[in-house]
Enzyme design. Structure first.
Site, mmCIF file in Angstrom:
data_model
loop_
_atom_site.group_PDB
_atom_site.id
_atom_site.type_symbol
_atom_site.label_atom_id
_atom_site.label_comp_id
_atom_site.label_asym_id
_atom_site.label_seq_id
_atom_site.Cartn_x
_atom_site.Cartn_y
_atom_site.Cartn_z
ATOM 1 N N ASP A 1 0.831 -1.197 0.000
ATOM 2 C CA ASP A 1 0.000 0.000 0.000
ATOM 3 C C ASP A 1 0.874 1.258 0.000
ATOM 4 O O ASP A 1 1.901 1.303 0.682
ATOM 5 C CB ASP A 1 -0.896 -0.012 1.242
ATOM 6 C CG ASP A 1 -1.823 1.177 1.314
ATOM 7 O OD1 ASP A 1 -2.792 1.214 0.550
ATOM 8 O OD2 ASP A 1 -1.564 2.082 2.130
ATOM 9 N N GLU B 1 13.605 -15.732 -1.759
ATOM 10 C CA GLU B 1 13.821 -16.927 -0.926
ATOM 11 C C GLU B 1 12.604 -17.835 -0.937
ATOM 12 O O GLU B 1 12.705 -19.058 -0.868
ATOM 13 C CB GLU B 1 14.086 -16.515 0.527
ATOM 14 C CG GLU B 1 15.431 -15.922 0.819
ATOM 15 C CD GLU B 1 15.523 -15.530 2.298
ATOM 16 O OE1 GLU B 1 15.017 -16.307 3.145
ATOM 17 O OE2 GLU B 1 16.049 -14.445 2.593
#
Length: 522
Positions: free
Chosen positions: A199, A241
């Site tokens: 956001d 990852e």
């Protein structure tokens, strides 16, 4: 779905509070979403983006987060969220969560400790005021919701909030703020989410001097500062990852600056607000499409296409107005709209957006053709309304709870209690059970279009010769064409072997009427 599913996915935005009410208390919840997962699978979407579902006082619809590791009790529990993520994945649907790094709730433990005079003050922007007695704000910044961006405390200090006073801005110059958000990302990736929507992604970093705002100042004191890119590079390493992806909410007019967020080691995608706010005008739509493709091309990022979200006027209503663009500054009560015209254009726009290269976001209820609702003033909860002195209708009109069953209480949203926002008269006529058996309904159009969308392939867009007011294009490695007629006169169709799908019928001479779109097999 391949490794790069996000490059071309259809992603459905779930505003949990208004999607489906599983316990009948008038507020949508995770139980409601879980019960409707088969509906979402049948719609054909590949991922769900959830607006914030965390612990929150709900002063701004959940964008005032008190704890990122706790689900708000109104919505359910963390265990339910984990079940929802897993159950959706079994249906081939991934989950994207929303984080709000610019600010937290004033009920967040950090801010409460800061108010008590603790060292947590350094995690926010506290400043003495100006004037003889410190009675003036530290600078002239304005809140995104109207009014000053500063609130004074009883001890005389002021704190910064670019949004509501209940949403104090974090100090991203402090390493603890960075560490906490990296931990939050890991927390949700470890629970199986596939991505994170960020956001207000361009607002986090402030000039530490907090200078007054000067029009045209470069760099801006709090928008799109260069320091942001180091933050997002560190985030990208975490996402990589886990095989996760980011979508940034980045409102920037400068296309070169915008593209920097999409470099290969930063965000994967960003929302396309130029297309969302574009009027229903052939030249401007083509320009918005061309500029979007051009700004993404240098960094190899896929564009995103969206017609509506939880902050903007619903497409059916906006396209039925004299001004078919979107601007927060022009929102007003009682704006005249032609629902039939708006619906016809929204159907055509659905086929246009779903034929473009990249990912498409569908806000809940768009597939039902829901209009913007006029909320009675005494029921409006959006802080934009109050902060405007009551002149701005706010954003609640696009957040009204969905209609599922025409003959059930509250149109099937929930059973026992009136929804948190009132459903207007006639809302049941848009109900899912009314539409799913109707081949001419908006829901049927969306289902067919999403199912057919792969026929366009993955190639780039090529514009085709077309009359004035008509948009026509092919995709290089696909076997389909998209034609949209925004002109007053009916348009002939280019050479084709088959009509795959239309937003409305052709005329009696086989021509494409005004405000109609069609997909053709080349």
């Amino acid at each position: 779905m391949g490794h790069h599913w996000w490059r071309s996915a259809v992603i459905y935005q779930v505003y949990v509070r208004s999607f489906a009410d599983g316990d009948g208390d008038g507020t949508g919840d995770l139980a409601g979403v879980r019960s409707r997962l088969p509906y979402l699978a049948e719609l054909g979407v590949e991922a769900l983006w959830f607006t914030p579902w965390y612990l929150s006082p709900m002063k701004d619809g959940g964008y005032d987060v008190a704890d990122y590791r706790v689900i708000d009790p109104a919505f359910g529990t963390l265990a339910e969220a984990e079940k929802l993520i897993a159950e959706a994945r079994e249906l081939g649907i991934r989950t994207i969560v929303d984080i709000v790094p610019n600010h937290v709730s004033d009920q967040h433990p950090w801010f409460r400790a800061a108010l008590a005079g603790g060292p947590e003050r350094d995690l926010f922007h506290f400043r003495p005021g100006r004037g003889a007695r410190g009675e003036l704000p530290p600078n002239d910044w304005r809140s995104q919701f109207g009014g000053p961006a500063w609130t004074r405390l009883p001890d005389g200090d002021w704190y910064l909030h670019l949004f509501a006073p209940e949403q104090p801005d974090l100090n991203w110059g402090h390493p603890a703020v960075r560490r906490e958000h990296e931990d939050i990302l890991r927390f949700w990736f470890e629970r199986g989410v596939a991505g994170v929507r960020i956001d207000s992604a361009a607002l986090l970093v402030k000039d530490p001097r907090l200078p007054d705002f000067t029009e045209g100042r470069d760099p801006h004191p709090y928008v799109d500062r260069d320091e942001l890119h180091g933050i997002y590079r560190s985030w990208r390493r975490i996402a990589d990852e886990y095989g996760g992806v980011f979508v940034g909410e980045v409102w920037l007019p400068d296309t070169e600056r915008f593209a920097r967020y999409l470099r290969p080691d930063e965000l994967h995608t960003a929302f396309n607000f130029a297309f969302l706010s574009c009027p229903w005008d052939p030249a401007r739509l083509r320009t918005a499409i061309d500029e979007t493709l051009a700004e993404h091309a240098p960094v190899g990022a896929p564009p995103t296409w969206v017609l509506c979200n939880h902050d903007v006027t619903r497409t059916v209503t906006r396209y039925g107005r004299a001004d078919t663009g979107f601007d927060f500054a022009t929102k007003a009560f009682g704006t005249p709209t032609d629902p039939a015209l708006g619906t016809r254009r929204a159907r055509a726009a659905a086929l246009l957006s779903l034929a473009l290269p990249g990912a498409v976001y569908v806000y809940q209820g768009e597939e039902l053709g829901l209009p913007e609702a006029e909320i009675p003033a005494d029921r409006i909860q959006d802080p934009m309304h109050a902060r405007s002195g009551g002149t701005d209708p706010g954003r609640d009109g696009c957040r009204v709870p969905l209609p599922w069953s025409a003959d059930a209480p509250y149109a099937g949203f929930g059973s026992r209690q009136e929804p948190w926002l009132p459903q207007p008269a006639g809302w049941a006529s848009y109900a899912v059970d009314r539409q799913q058996g109707d081949p001419g309904s908006m829901l049927s159009l969306y289902r067919e279009a999403i199912a057919l969308r792969p026929v366009f392939g993955d190639g780039p867009l090529t514009w085709l010769p077309a009359p004035d007011g008509v948009l026509a294009f092919a995709r290089a490695d696909g076997g389909a064409l998209c034609v949209v007629n925004l002109a007053a006169a009916p348009a002939g169709l280019p050479a084709h072997s088959e009509i795959l799908l239309g937003s409305g019928p052709l005329d009696d001479r086989g021509r494409l009427p005004q405000d109609t779109a069609v997909w053709l097999r080349a």
